[in-house]
Design a protein around this motif. Structure first.
Motif, PDB file in Angstrom:
ATOM      1  N   LEU A  65      -9.834 -37.822 -43.523  1.00 36.61           N
ATOM      2  CA  LEU A  65      -9.195 -39.087 -43.853  1.00 36.61           C
ATOM      3  C   LEU A  65      -9.312 -39.334 -45.349  1.00 36.61           C
ATOM      4  N   PHE A  66      -8.355 -40.074 -45.914  1.00 35.28           N
ATOM      5  CA  PHE A  66      -8.520 -40.539 -47.294  1.00 35.28           C
ATOM      6  C   PHE A  66      -8.093 -41.990 -47.392  1.00 35.28           C
ATOM      7  N   CYS A  67      -8.789 -42.730 -48.247  1.00 37.33           N
ATOM      8  CA  CYS A  67      -8.580 -44.174 -48.330  1.00 37.33           C
ATOM      9  C   CYS A  67      -8.779 -44.630 -49.770  1.00 37.33           C
ATOM     10  N   THR A  68      -7.937 -45.563 -50.225  1.00 35.98           N
ATOM     11  CA  THR A  68      -8.104 -46.150 -51.560  1.00 35.98           C
ATOM     12  C   THR A  68      -8.922 -47.430 -51.452  1.00 35.98           C
ATOM     13  N   LEU A  69      -9.848 -47.586 -52.398  1.00 30.94           N
ATOM     14  CA  LEU A  69     -10.709 -48.763 -52.435  1.00 30.94           C
ATOM     15  C   LEU A  69     -10.658 -49.414 -53.808  1.00 30.94           C
ATOM     16  N   ASN A  70     -10.835 -50.718 -53.816  1.00 29.48           N
ATOM     17  CA  ASN A  70     -10.991 -51.473 -55.051  1.00 29.48           C
ATOM     18  C   ASN A  70     -12.409 -51.229 -55.576  1.00 29.48           C
ATOM     19  N   GLN A  71     -12.500 -50.579 -56.715  1.00 30.04           N
ATOM     20  CA  GLN A  71     -13.809 -50.178 -57.235  1.00 30.04           C
ATOM     21  C   GLN A  71     -14.683 -51.375 -57.598  1.00 30.04           C
ATOM     22  N   ALA A  72     -14.062 -52.451 -58.091  1.00 25.45           N
ATOM     23  CA  ALA A  72     -14.830 -53.617 -58.523  1.00 25.45           C
ATOM     24  C   ALA A  72     -15.499 -54.320 -57.348  1.00 25.45           C
ATOM     25  N   PHE A  73     -14.814 -54.372 -56.218  1.00 25.31           N
ATOM     26  CA  PHE A  73     -15.331 -55.115 -55.063  1.00 25.31           C
ATOM     27  C   PHE A  73     -15.832 -54.210 -53.941  1.00 25.31           C
TER      28      PHE A  73
ATOM     29  N   CYS B  18     -17.388 -43.065 -36.700  1.00 22.57           N
ATOM     30  CA  CYS B  18     -17.065 -43.393 -35.313  1.00 22.57           C
ATOM     31  C   CYS B  18     -15.858 -42.615 -34.797  1.00 22.57           C
ATOM     32  N   VAL B  19     -14.958 -42.204 -35.690  1.00 22.61           N
ATOM     33  CA  VAL B  19     -13.816 -41.389 -35.255  1.00 22.61           C
ATOM     34  C   VAL B  19     -14.082 -39.903 -35.472  1.00 22.61           C
ATOM     35  N   GLY B  20     -15.229 -39.582 -36.095  1.00 23.69           N
ATOM     36  CA  GLY B  20     -15.665 -38.196 -36.195  1.00 23.69           C
ATOM     37  C   GLY B  20     -14.954 -37.354 -37.239  1.00 23.69           C
ATOM     38  N   LEU B  21     -14.569 -37.983 -38.377  1.00 20.90           N
ATOM     39  CA  LEU B  21     -13.866 -37.233 -39.413  1.00 20.90           C
ATOM     40  C   LEU B  21     -14.453 -37.517 -40.787  1.00 20.90           C
ATOM     41  N   PRO B  22     -14.451 -36.518 -41.678  1.00 17.48           N
ATOM     42  CA  PRO B  22     -14.909 -36.756 -43.045  1.00 17.48           C
ATOM     43  C   PRO B  22     -13.928 -37.662 -43.785  1.00 17.48           C
ATOM     44  N   LEU B  23     -14.465 -38.481 -44.666  1.00 20.79           N
ATOM     45  CA  LEU B  23     -13.679 -39.476 -45.394  1.00 20.79           C
ATOM     46  C   LEU B  23     -13.750 -39.212 -46.888  1.00 20.79           C
ATOM     47  N   THR B  24     -12.590 -39.175 -47.542  1.00 14.60           N
ATOM     48  CA  THR B  24     -12.527 -39.126 -48.998  1.00 14.60           C
ATOM     49  C   THR B  24     -12.173 -40.514 -49.511  1.00 14.60           C
ATOM     50  N   GLU B  25     -13.038 -41.073 -50.346  1.00 14.70           N
ATOM     51  CA  GLU B  25     -12.813 -42.398 -50.916  1.00 14.70           C
ATOM     52  C   GLU B  25     -12.190 -42.246 -52.298  1.00 14.70           C
ATOM     53  N   ILE B  26     -11.071 -42.899 -52.504  1.00 14.89           N
ATOM     54  CA  ILE B  26     -10.388 -42.869 -53.798  1.00 14.89           C
ATOM     55  C   ILE B  26     -10.593 -44.228 -54.447  1.00 14.89           C
ATOM     56  N   MET B  27     -11.435 -44.263 -55.477  1.00 15.91           N
ATOM     57  CA  MET B  27     -11.794 -45.526 -56.107  1.00 15.91           C
ATOM     58  C   MET B  27     -10.768 -45.889 -57.181  1.00 15.91           C
ATOM     59  N   LEU B  28     -10.193 -47.086 -57.050  1.00 13.23           N
ATOM     60  CA  LEU B  28      -9.201 -47.570 -58.003  1.00 13.23           C
ATOM     61  C   LEU B  28      -9.798 -48.683 -58.851  1.00 13.23           C
TER      62      LEU B  28
ATOM     63  N   ALA C  59      -0.895 -43.751 -60.399  1.00 13.71           N
ATOM     64  CA  ALA C  59      -0.199 -42.471 -60.258  1.00 13.71           C
ATOM     65  C   ALA C  59      -1.070 -41.320 -60.734  1.00 13.71           C
ATOM     66  N   ARG C  60      -1.830 -41.539 -61.801  1.00 15.36           N
ATOM     67  CA  ARG C  60      -2.704 -40.478 -62.320  1.00 15.36           C
ATOM     68  C   ARG C  60      -3.815 -40.158 -61.331  1.00 15.36           C
ATOM     69  N   ILE C  61      -4.474 -41.187 -60.825  1.00 16.19           N
ATOM     70  CA  ILE C  61      -5.587 -40.986 -59.897  1.00 16.19           C
ATOM     71  C   ILE C  61      -5.108 -40.296 -58.624  1.00 16.19           C
TER      72      ILE C  61
END
Length: 235
Positions: A39-47, A66-76, A86-88
């Motif tokens: 999985l990959f997800c974008t997060l607000n880095q400040a909050f 809980c869903v059994g998958l590795p998660l990549t967090e993309i901090m914005l 677009a760069r990130i």
């Protein structure tokens, strides 16, 4: 190698923490041609919260477990310009392609401009966009999700479209009955966003507490917390 012997295509799934992402995972897992490997997800880095959904980073991480998958967090960063975004994302996609992954899936339902944007961003990257829920009748889809046992809670809503009192409400028949006629049953136009907590795509439920509801930047956010939070909300 014939078609029967071909290994399934590995897919990364865009994960917002909400019901549509969860249902996209369910659909893909039912298809023997695909294997969701992360999985990959974008997060607000400040909050440290999921972009738009406002879900706490800790809950997101627990949900992935809980869903059994590795998660990549993309901090914005906050604020984040279109160029910076677009760069990130470009760097992330390049890294995905370098791993040999050729497909990324999204839980979009019917917004043509959103789909076109995703396809345009991936057009020259060697990554193919998949839309396992595309074209769904959202009135039927909402009830299909509920009938299958998907559980979710509203984390964010647009008070111009929904009463603020629905913040934190479960995604259930009572919610559908309370929605104004012009609100999409799945909130596809941004009327509301959810945190999925259980369903056929979960190995075990994500236990949460419903915290306080606040208005910020023109939206209503309900703070959803881990069930074992040290300072649970009153009541």
């Amino acid at each position: 190698m014939n078609e029967m012997d071909r290994p399934p295509t590995q897919v990364l799934l865009s994960w917002s923490s909400g019901k549509d992402s969860a249902w996209a995972l369910h659909r893909l897992r039912q298809d023997p041609d695909f294997e969701v490997v992360g999985l990959f997800c974008t997060l607000n880095q400040a909050f440290e919260r999921v972009a738009m959904h406002g879900v706490r980073r800790e809950l997101l991480q627990r949900q992935a477990q809980c869903v059994g998958l590795p998660l990549t967090e993309i901090m914005l960063p906050w604020p984040c310009s279109n160029e910076e975004y677009a760069r990130i994302m470009g760097e992330f996609v390049a890294g995905v392609r370098a791993r040999g992954i050729t497909h990324m899936a999204f839980g979009d339902l019917f917004l043509e401009d959103v789909r076109a944007y995703r396809e345009q961003q991936l057009a020259s990257t060697g990554i193919t966009a998949l839309f396992p829920l595309w074209g769904s009748d959202t009135r039927l889809l909402a009830r299909e999700m509920m009938a299958a046992g998907l559980r979710a809670h509203i984390s964010t809503l647009d008070p111009g479209k929904l009463p603020a009192s629905l913040g934190g409400h479960g995604f259930d028949e009572a919610l559908l009955a309370a929605l104004p006629a012009d609100v999409d049953p799945c909130g596809e136009r941004g009327e509301f966003h959810t945190l999925a907590v259980d369903g056929p795509m979960f190995l075990r439920p994500l236990e949460i507490l419903v915290g306080e509801t606040v208005i910020r930047d023109g939206f209503v956010f309900t703070d959803l917390l881990p069930a074992d939070a040290i300072n649970p909300p009153p009541g």
